[in-house]
Design an enzyme around this catalytic site. Structure first.
Site, PDB file in Angstrom:
ATOM      1  N   ASN A 193      55.185  27.311  40.711  1.00  0.00           N
ATOM      2  CA  ASN A 193      54.189  26.082  40.420  1.00  0.00           C
ATOM      3  C   ASN A 193      54.989  24.975  40.101  1.00  0.00           C
ATOM      4  O   ASN A 193      56.176  24.811  39.982  1.00  0.00           O
ATOM      5  CB  ASN A 193      53.616  26.453  39.227  1.00  0.00           C
ATOM      6  CG  ASN A 193      52.097  25.700  39.257  1.00  0.00           C
ATOM      7  OD1 ASN A 193      52.193  24.492  38.756  1.00  0.00           O
ATOM      8  ND2 ASN A 193      51.203  26.038  39.938  1.00  0.00           N
ATOM      9  N   HIS A 413      40.218   8.991  42.818  1.00  0.00           N
ATOM     10  CA  HIS A 413      41.235   9.952  42.491  1.00  0.00           C
ATOM     11  C   HIS A 413      42.419   9.157  41.859  1.00  0.00           C
ATOM     12  O   HIS A 413      43.038   8.338  42.061  1.00  0.00           O
ATOM     13  CB  HIS A 413      41.968  10.498  43.854  1.00  0.00           C
ATOM     14  CG  HIS A 413      42.890  11.469  43.585  1.00  0.00           C
ATOM     15  ND1 HIS A 413      44.118  11.492  43.935  1.00  0.00           N
ATOM     16  CD2 HIS A 413      42.751  12.538  42.541  1.00  0.00           C
ATOM     17  CE1 HIS A 413      44.705  12.517  43.712  1.00  0.00           C
ATOM     18  NE2 HIS A 413      44.025  13.164  42.896  1.00  0.00           N
ATOM     19  N   HIS A 414      42.744   9.847  40.573  1.00  0.00           N
ATOM     20  CA  HIS A 414      43.692   9.410  39.606  1.00  0.00           C
ATOM     21  C   HIS A 414      44.785  10.216  39.643  1.00  0.00           C
ATOM     22  O   HIS A 414      44.601  11.423  38.574  1.00  0.00           O
ATOM     23  CB  HIS A 414      43.137   8.882  38.196  1.00  0.00           C
ATOM     24  CG  HIS A 414      42.435   7.560  38.192  1.00  0.00           C
ATOM     25  ND1 HIS A 414      41.440   7.267  37.147  1.00  0.00           N
ATOM     26  CD2 HIS A 414      42.126   6.612  39.169  1.00  0.00           C
ATOM     27  CE1 HIS A 414      41.177   6.180  37.415  1.00  0.00           C
ATOM     28  NE2 HIS A 414      41.463   5.723  38.568  1.00  0.00           N
ATOM     29  N   GLU A 415      45.811  10.581  40.343  1.00  0.00           N
ATOM     30  CA  GLU A 415      46.921  11.434  40.178  1.00  0.00           C
ATOM     31  C   GLU A 415      47.856  10.750  39.338  1.00  0.00           C
ATOM     32  O   GLU A 415      48.280   9.489  39.380  1.00  0.00           O
ATOM     33  CB  GLU A 415      47.480  11.788  41.317  1.00  0.00           C
ATOM     34  CG  GLU A 415      48.952  12.528  41.158  1.00  0.00           C
ATOM     35  CD  GLU A 415      48.559  13.828  40.243  1.00  0.00           C
ATOM     36  OE1 GLU A 415      49.118  13.933  39.271  1.00  0.00           O
ATOM     37  OE2 GLU A 415      47.727  14.693  40.656  1.00  0.00           O
ATOM     38  N   GLU A 484      44.523  20.224  36.587  1.00  0.00           N
ATOM     39  CA  GLU A 484      45.896  20.708  35.990  1.00  0.00           C
ATOM     40  C   GLU A 484      45.975  20.395  34.425  1.00  0.00           C
ATOM     41  O   GLU A 484      46.904  20.325  33.834  1.00  0.00           O
ATOM     42  CB  GLU A 484      47.006  19.717  36.418  1.00  0.00           C
ATOM     43  CG  GLU A 484      47.461  20.271  37.961  1.00  0.00           C
ATOM     44  CD  GLU A 484      46.790  19.394  39.021  1.00  0.00           C
ATOM     45  OE1 GLU A 484      46.469  19.911  40.089  1.00  0.00           O
ATOM     46  OE2 GLU A 484      46.330  18.186  38.590  1.00  0.00           O
ATOM     47  N   GLU A 502      39.692  21.798  37.010  1.00  0.00           N
ATOM     48  CA  GLU A 502      40.498  23.093  37.881  1.00  0.00           C
ATOM     49  C   GLU A 502      41.173  24.165  36.772  1.00  0.00           C
ATOM     50  O   GLU A 502      40.417  24.891  36.594  1.00  0.00           O
ATOM     51  CB  GLU A 502      41.498  22.336  38.575  1.00  0.00           C
ATOM     52  CG  GLU A 502      42.253  23.426  39.516  1.00  0.00           C
ATOM     53  CD  GLU A 502      43.424  22.630  40.095  1.00  0.00           C
ATOM     54  OE1 GLU A 502      43.690  22.942  41.368  1.00  0.00           O
ATOM     55  OE2 GLU A 502      44.327  21.888  39.650  1.00  0.00           O
ATOM     56  N   GLU A 508      43.116  25.475  46.699  1.00  0.00           N
ATOM     57  CA  GLU A 508      44.451  24.935  47.804  1.00  0.00           C
ATOM     58  C   GLU A 508      45.580  25.847  47.755  1.00  0.00           C
ATOM     59  O   GLU A 508      45.947  25.982  48.650  1.00  0.00           O
ATOM     60  CB  GLU A 508      44.717  23.813  46.916  1.00  0.00           C
ATOM     61  CG  GLU A 508      45.398  24.149  45.497  1.00  0.00           C
ATOM     62  CD  GLU A 508      45.678  23.011  44.286  1.00  0.00           C
ATOM     63  OE1 GLU A 508      45.565  21.796  44.939  1.00  0.00           O
ATOM     64  OE2 GLU A 508      46.126  23.123  43.441  1.00  0.00           O
TER      65      GLU A 508
END
Length: 703
Positions: A193, A413-415, A484, A502, A508
Site C-alpha cells: 500500500n 476532488h481534493h487529493e 484513505e 472509502e 480500485e
C-alpha cells in the site's frame, strides 16, 4: 418521536457486593461488572445464557505516572436508567431507527490518588456499548495515555474475518482463519500500500467479525471516534484475549486527554443469526444526534466520474510529462507540452456530463483537474496542491455552466497527498471556491505518508483533522466523501454531510491485481458496521487489459454481482464507476443501475453468512418499490427467498438480473440473463448464484 427515560430502574439491575448485573431490554443479553482482587475493574457478557466475553479487564496505563488507571478502585457511585426513542436519519438504510437500551454508569474512585473515572455501559437487544468518562476534578485534569488496556476475552478459538492491524491503511483483503492462526497467516495477509505500518503479528483491525463453534456471531468495533486515537486489537493467542491497541503519534503517545472528556464507545454486537449483525444500529445509536440544524442541502447522490480510466492506467491525472518538479504559482503550464493522456480536459468531461444527463445521474466527479499532479506522490512535499488552480485544459467556470445547463452537478476532488497541514491551510479558500463554482460535494484523499512527518492516518491528531474538515465543510454546506481517512464509527449521524468514506479495499484494487472473490460478502459485516462506503461498483468490463494493454488485472466479479452491490453495499453515495463506452455495450443490464434507489425507508436481511453470501431487500424512500441484491462468494449456490416483505394485496413487476448458467467471475463474467415476472408477497424465488456472482432484482409496484 417518543422518548422514555427512567432513572434508578432496579428491575434489570442486581447488586451483589462489588458486582452489578445488567440485562438488555429483552433479557437475552446479560452484562456483569465486577471489581476483582486489588480493585481491578472487569466485565463479562453472555447471550441467551451462553458466554460471549469472559471476565475482561478495563483501564488505562498512563505515561510518566506510577499510578495508572488499572487497579486500587472502589465503587463510589452507581446510576442506572433505561432509554427508548425513535429517530429519523437524514439519509439511511431505514426511515426510523429505534434507540433502546438499559444503562449502567459506574463511578470508580482510586483509593490512593482519589481520582475518579466513570464507565458507562449501554446494553441493547443486539449488543453492548461501553466507554470511559473522565469527570472534571482538581487532581486529574490532564494526562497522556500510554495504552488503553480494555480486554475482550474470547470463549474459544473462533473463526475470524480479519485484516492486519495497521496505523495507516485498511486496504487489505480479508483473511478467514481461526484466532490461533492469525500469527501464522499474518505475513501473507499483508499486501503493498502507499502507506502502511503494522504493529504486531497478532494485531487486527475493527470492525472484527467472528463466528463461534456454537454458531454465535460476534462483532467488535468502536463508535463515536472523536478526539481520540483509532483502536486496533492485539490478540494474546495463548489465552484468546484481545486487548485494545491505540494508534500512536510521532512520539509514540496514544492520546492526550483533558478532563472532562470521554473515550469512544467500545462495541460488541452479538447474535445467533448473522442477519442481525447487518441490521444492527448500535454504532449509529451511540453517536450524538445531528448537529446540523438545516440539512435540506444534504442529498444522496448517484454519480459517474473521470476516474476509472486513470485507475486502470488508460489515462493520467497529470497534465504533462516534461516536469520532474513543480512549484505552484511559479510553474507556468502554458509553456509545457501536454502528455495527451490527461483525462480531466474540457472535451472529455463534457462527454461524461452528457452521459450523466442522458441517463439520469445526479453528478460527475473529475479527478486530476488541478495543478500539482506531476510530483504529488512520495516526495514528502508539504505544499503540493492549492485546490483552486486548474490545468490549462480544464475551464472550471465553463464546465460548471455546461453541467448546469444539462441539469448535472459537479463533484470536486481534493487529493491532499497526506499533507494535512497544507489542506487545513487552504480549506476555507478551497471550500469557498467550490461554492463559487457550484460544487456541493467533495471527494478528499489522503494517499501516502502523513505530513506532519511521523504521524499516522489513525492517530489522535489526524483523526481530529478529519473531523475538522467535516465540520468546516458543514459551514459551507458541502458534503464530504473522504478516502484513505480513518474508518467510520457512526459520526455520520452527528454530521450527515459525511456522505461517504472509502477506508477499505475498494473497487480500485480490482485494477491493481484484483480482490478476493468473496470480498464483498465480508465488507458488510466489517467495514460497513461503522458507516457507508464509497465502494465504486458497476464495472462491466472485467478484463483491464482492454483498457490498458500494460495492465493484466482482472475484476473478480460477474456483471450480475456488480449490479447487486448497489443494494448490498449500502451507501447514499453510489458511483457507476466504469467508462460510458463499456455501459453502452450492455444497456439492458445498465438499466438496473439507472433504476436502483440510493435512499431507503426499510431494509430486510433475507440471507447472510459472512464470507459466503448475503441477500438484502430495500424499500425505496417515499415509494412502494423494492430492490434486492445478492452477492456470492467462492462456491456456486442456489438462493431461495420469499418476497413476504411486499405489501399484501398488491402486485409488482419483478425484473431479475442474474448470472447465466455458464457464468463465472473469471472465465465468463459478462454472461447474464434478464427476465420479468409478476410477483406478490407470497412469491418464492429460487435463483442460481455462480462463484463471484449474484443477482439483482427491481420490484416495481403495478399501478
Amino acid at each position: 418521536m417518543k422518548t422514555f427515560i427512567v432513572a434508578l430502574v432496579v428491575l434489570f439491575l442486581s447488586f451483589i457486593g462489588n458486582s452489578q448485573e445488567l440485562k438488555s431490554p429483552n433479557g437475552e443479553l446479560v452484562l456483569q461488572f465486577s471489581l476483582v482482587s486489588n480493585g481491578v475493574p472487569t466485565y463479562q457478557l453472555s447471550y441467551k445464557n451462553k458466554p460471549v466475553i469472559k471476565s475482561s479487564k478495563l483501564g488505562f496505563e498512563l505515561k510518566d505516572d506510577k499510578n495508572s488507571l488499572l487497579d486500587d478502585f472502589i465503587v463510589s457511585n452507581i446510576k442506572t436508567s433505561t432509554f427508548d426513542n425513535t429517530w429519523q436519519p437524514v439519509w439511511g438504510k431505514q426511515k426510523d431507527i429505534r434507540n433502546h437500551y438499559n444503562e449502567l454508569a459506574v463511578t470508580l474512585t482510586q483509593k490512593e490518588t482519589n481520582r475518579n473515572i466513570l464507565i458507562r455501559f449501554r446494553l441493547f437487544n443486539d449488543g453492548l456499548g461501553f466507554r470511559y468518562e473522565f469527570p472534571s476534578q482538581e487532581n486529574f485534569a490532564y494526562f497522556v495515555i500510554k495504552e488503553e488496556k480494555t480486554q475482550f476475552a474470547m470463549t474459544g478459538d473462533h473463526t475470524a474475518f480479519w485484516i492486519p492491524g495497521d496505523y495507516d491503511t485498511q486496504e487489505y483483503d480479508y483473511t478467514e482463519s481461526k484466532l490461533s492462526e492469525i500469527s501464522q497467516k499474518f505475513d501473507g495477509a499483508v499486501s503493498e500500500n502507499a502507506s502502511q505500518k503494522q504493529f504486531s503479528k497478532t494485531g487486527v483491525q475493527t470492525a472484527l467479525m467472528m463466528k463461534t463453534s456454537e454458531g454465535l456471531y460476534i462483532n467488535l468495533h468502536e463508535a463515536a471516534l472523536i478526539n481520540y486515537s483509532c483502536m486496533h486489537l492485539n490478540l494474546n493467542d495463548e489465552n484468546m484475549i484481545f486487548e485494545s491497541w491505540l494508534t500512536p503519534d510521532v512520539n509514540g503517545d496514544k492520546g492526550y486527554i483533558q478532563a472532562p472528556s470521554n473515550s469512544p464507545w467500545r462495541t460488541i454486537i452479538v447474535s445467533d443469526d448473522a442477519r442481525d449483525i447487518l441490521a444492527s444500529n448500535i454504532t449509529l445509536n451511540l453517536n450524538e444526534p445531528c448537529e446540523i440544524e438545516d440539512t435540506s442541502w444534504i442529498k444522496p447522490v448517484k454519480y459517474i466520474g473521470v476516474w476509472w480510466e486513470m485507475i486502470t492506467g488508460k489515462s493520467s491525472w497529470s497534465y504533462t510529462n516534461e516536469l520532474a518538479a513543480i512549484e505552484l504559482g511559479v510553474t507556468d503550464y502554458s509553456k509545457v507540452k501536454t502528455n495527451n493522456t490527461h483525462a480531466a480536459n474540457n472535451t472529455k468531461v463534457k462527454q461524461y456530463i452528457d452521459f450523466a444527463s442522458e441517463h439520469g445521474f445526479d453528478a460527475v466527479l473529475v479527478e486530476g483537474w488541478n495543478q500539482g499532479w506531476e510530483d504529488w506522490f512520495g516526495k514528502s512535499k508539504d505544499y503540493v496542491f492549492d485546490f483552486v488552480s486548474p490545468y490549462p485544459d480544464f475551464d472550471v467556470e465553463a464546465i460548471h455552466n455546461y453541467a448546469k445547463s444539462k441539469g448535472v452537478k459537479m463533484i470536486m476532488h481534493h487529493e491532499t497527498s497526506g499533507s494535512t497541514r497544507n489542506y487545513e491551510r487552504h480549506l476555507d479558500k478551497a471550500y469557498q471556491f467550490m461554492k463559487d463554482n457550484g460544487y456541493d460535494a467533495v471527494k478528499s484523499g489522503y494517499v501516502g505518508d502523513i505530513l506532519p512527518r511521523g504521524e499516522h492516518h489513525y492517530s489522535q491528531w489526524i483523526v481530529n483533522h478529519y473531523q475538522y474538515a467535516i465540520e468546516k465543510a458543514a459551514e459551507y454546506e458541502i458534503m464530504v466523501n473522504a478516502h484513505e481517512a480513518v474508518r467510520p464509527t457512526g459520526i455520520c449521524r452527528t454530521y450527515p454531510n459525511l456522505i461517504g468514506n472509502e477506508s477499505a479495499r475498494g473497487t480500485e484494487f480490482q485494477a491493481f491485481g484484483g480482490s478476493k472473490t468473496n470480498h464483498v460478502t465480508v465488507l458488510p459485516f466489517t467495514r460497513l458496521i461503522g458507516g457507508p462506503m464509497d465502494y465504486t461498483p458497476g464495472i462491466f468490463e472485467m478484463d483491464i487489459s482492454k483498457l490498458n494493454p500494460n495492465n493484466n488485472s482482472h475484476v473478480n466479479s460477474t456483471i450480475a454481482n456488480q449490479l447487486a452491490l448497489y443494494v448490498t453495499m449500502y451507501s447514499p453515495l453510489q458511483m457507476a464507476a466504469d467508462l460510458p463506452e463499456n455501459y453502452k455495450q450492455f444497456m439492458d443490464a445498465f438499466q438496473f443501475i439507472k433504476d436502483v434507489a440510493i435512499d431507503w425507508d426499510e431494509s430486510v436481511y433475507l440471507e447472510a453468512e459472512p464470507g459466503d453470501y448475503l441477500t438484502i431487500a430495500r424499500k425505496e424512500k417515499s415509494s412502494n418499490n423494492w430492490f434486492v441484491g445478492n452477492v456470492n462468494g467462492d462456491n456456486s449456490r442456489t438462493s431461495n427467498i420469499t418476497l413476504n416483505f411486499l405489501e399484501k394485496g398488491k402486485k409488482y413487476t419483478a425484473t431479475i438480473y442474474a448470472d447465466a448458467k455458464d457464468a463465472h467471475y473469471k472465465t465468463n463474467p459478462q454472461a447474464y440473463t434478464i427476465k420479468t415476472k409478476t410477483v406478490t408477497y407470497k412469491t418464492k424465488l429460487s435463483q442460481l448464484s455462480v462463484p463471484g456472482g449474484g443477482y439483482a432484482i427491481s420490484i416495481i409496484e403495478k399501478k
